[in-house]
Design a protein around this motif. Sequence first.
Motif, PDB file in Angstrom:
ATOM      1  N   LEU A   1      44.829  57.987  61.894  1.00  0.00           N
ATOM      2  CA  LEU A   1      43.758  58.255  62.834  1.00  0.00           C
ATOM      3  C   LEU A   1      43.546  57.007  63.673  1.00  0.00           C
ATOM      4  O   LEU A   1      43.497  55.896  63.139  1.00  0.00           O
ATOM      5  CB  LEU A   1      42.454  58.580  62.093  1.00  0.00           C
ATOM      6  CG  LEU A   1      42.251  60.015  61.624  1.00  0.00           C
ATOM      7  CD1 LEU A   1      41.068  60.097  60.686  1.00  0.00           C
ATOM      8  CD2 LEU A   1      42.041  60.940  62.816  1.00  0.00           C
ATOM      9  N   GLU A   2      43.449  57.192  64.978  1.00  0.00           N
ATOM     10  CA  GLU A   2      43.156  56.085  65.871  1.00  0.00           C
ATOM     11  C   GLU A   2      41.783  56.298  66.485  1.00  0.00           C
ATOM     12  O   GLU A   2      41.375  57.432  66.749  1.00  0.00           O
ATOM     13  CB  GLU A   2      44.213  56.003  66.976  1.00  0.00           C
ATOM     14  CG  GLU A   2      45.610  55.734  66.447  1.00  0.00           C
ATOM     15  CD  GLU A   2      46.656  55.746  67.552  1.00  0.00           C
ATOM     16  OE1 GLU A   2      47.757  55.233  67.329  1.00  0.00           O
ATOM     17  OE2 GLU A   2      46.363  56.268  68.641  1.00  0.00           O
TER      18      GLU A   2
ATOM     19  N   ASN B   1      41.547  60.062  67.480  1.00  0.00           N
ATOM     20  CA  ASN B   1      42.752  60.821  67.813  1.00  0.00           C
ATOM     21  C   ASN B   1      43.814  60.710  66.729  1.00  0.00           C
ATOM     22  O   ASN B   1      43.930  59.685  66.055  1.00  0.00           O
ATOM     23  CB  ASN B   1      43.364  60.300  69.125  1.00  0.00           C
ATOM     24  CG  ASN B   1      42.443  60.488  70.301  1.00  0.00           C
ATOM     25  OD1 ASN B   1      42.239  61.590  70.785  1.00  0.00           O
ATOM     26  ND2 ASN B   1      41.845  59.400  70.744  1.00  0.00           N
ATOM     27  N   SER B   2      44.597  61.772  66.615  1.00  0.00           N
ATOM     28  CA  SER B   2      45.700  61.778  65.659  1.00  0.00           C
ATOM     29  C   SER B   2      46.783  62.717  66.163  1.00  0.00           C
ATOM     30  O   SER B   2      46.526  63.612  66.971  1.00  0.00           O
ATOM     31  CB  SER B   2      45.199  62.245  64.293  1.00  0.00           C
ATOM     32  OG  SER B   2      46.270  62.336  63.377  1.00  0.00           O
ATOM     33  N   SER B   3      47.972  62.519  65.662  1.00  0.00           N
ATOM     34  CA  SER B   3      49.058  63.465  65.956  1.00  0.00           C
ATOM     35  C   SER B   3      49.118  64.546  64.881  1.00  0.00           C
ATOM     36  O   SER B   3      49.900  65.493  64.980  1.00  0.00           O
ATOM     37  CB  SER B   3      50.395  62.732  66.037  1.00  0.00           C
ATOM     38  OG  SER B   3      50.639  62.047  64.831  1.00  0.00           O
ATOM     39  N   SER B   4      48.274  64.407  63.856  1.00  0.00           N
ATOM     40  CA  SER B   4      48.254  65.355  62.742  1.00  0.00           C
ATOM     41  C   SER B   4      47.079  66.315  62.870  1.00  0.00           C
ATOM     42  O   SER B   4      46.065  65.990  63.486  1.00  0.00           O
ATOM     43  CB  SER B   4      48.137  64.612  61.406  1.00  0.00           C
ATOM     44  OG  SER B   4      49.169  63.677  61.247  1.00  0.00           O
ATOM     45  N   VAL B   5      47.230  67.465  62.271  1.00  0.00           N
ATOM     46  CA  VAL B   5      46.153  68.451  62.218  1.00  0.00           C
ATOM     47  C   VAL B   5      45.343  68.228  60.942  1.00  0.00           C
ATOM     48  O   VAL B   5      45.913  68.024  59.874  1.00  0.00           O
ATOM     49  CB  VAL B   5      46.725  69.882  62.230  1.00  0.00           C
ATOM     50  CG1 VAL B   5      45.599  70.916  62.072  1.00  0.00           C
ATOM     51  CG2 VAL B   5      47.496  70.132  63.506  1.00  0.00           C
TER      52      VAL B   5
ATOM     53  N   GLY C   1      39.712  56.410  60.074  1.00  0.00           N
ATOM     54  CA  GLY C   1      40.161  55.655  61.229  1.00  0.00           C
ATOM     55  C   GLY C   1      39.682  54.224  61.118  1.00  0.00           C
ATOM     56  O   GLY C   1      38.879  53.897  60.236  1.00  0.00           O
ATOM     57  N   PRO C   2      40.127  53.348  62.027  1.00  0.00           N
ATOM     58  CA  PRO C   2      39.772  51.924  61.957  1.00  0.00           C
ATOM     59  C   PRO C   2      38.359  51.614  62.421  1.00  0.00           C
ATOM     60  O   PRO C   2      37.880  50.494  62.232  1.00  0.00           O
ATOM     61  CB  PRO C   2      40.805  51.265  62.873  1.00  0.00           C
ATOM     62  CG  PRO C   2      41.196  52.344  63.818  1.00  0.00           C
ATOM     63  CD  PRO C   2      41.115  53.628  63.071  1.00  0.00           C
TER      64      PRO C   2
END
Lengths: 116, 113
Positions: free
Chosen positions: B4-5, B24-28, B104-105
């Motif tokens: 997670l970003e 945001n993430s590329s994963s669901v 996320g960070p």
Amino acid sequence: DTAVSQTPKYLVTQMGNDKSIKCEQNLGHDTMYWYKQDSKKFLKIMFSYNNKELIINETVPNRFSPKSPDKAHLNLHINSLELGDSAVYFCASSQALDTATNEKLFFGSGTQLSVL
Amino acid sequence: TQLLEQSPQFLSIQEGENLTVYCNSSSVFSSLQWYRQEPGEGPVLLVTVVTGGEVKKLKRLTFQFGDARKDSSLHITAAQPGDTGLYLCAGASLQTSYDKVIFGPGTSLSVIP
């Protein structure tokens, strides 16, 4: 009443020592966790226990050994402390393993570990 | 590996301004949660969103889950100094028999009076 309490709040120790952090929850939850938050505030799961049974172990070094004497307690023992272990360690609990819907994580206030 | 970003990493604004932070993430993910963490304390859950496209409001905070369940946003209207803190998004993905939650960070928000 503190829902998730962990002790000590601060822990300063020398490299090579062994130390323990205790955690207790009075919420009646079945699941407890240990998270590590590094200096950049990144929070990463270490362990998860459900009813005293280990569920998640995120490739944490063997020097870290969680112990759950009952479902209200999850203690973290660390052997041979290293400089890189310095971080804030958070205990948390949730009612069940399913956090997808209306469950949530309750966190303790953290233990700041400094290894010198 | 699921990641997670969050953006921005740091945000300093004047009291009364509006702001939006993103996750945001590329994963669901099966669900996404937002937490706020104050100095010296553990994170506290603000909201959980489960359905793609879902919008939830909590007073001046509006949370949205992306249609594809890969991203989320948090909008704060008329920020107040009490909103200062670290905002963490956390995504839950269903494993075999349990949810694995990753964080996320964080976005560190400072609201100046």
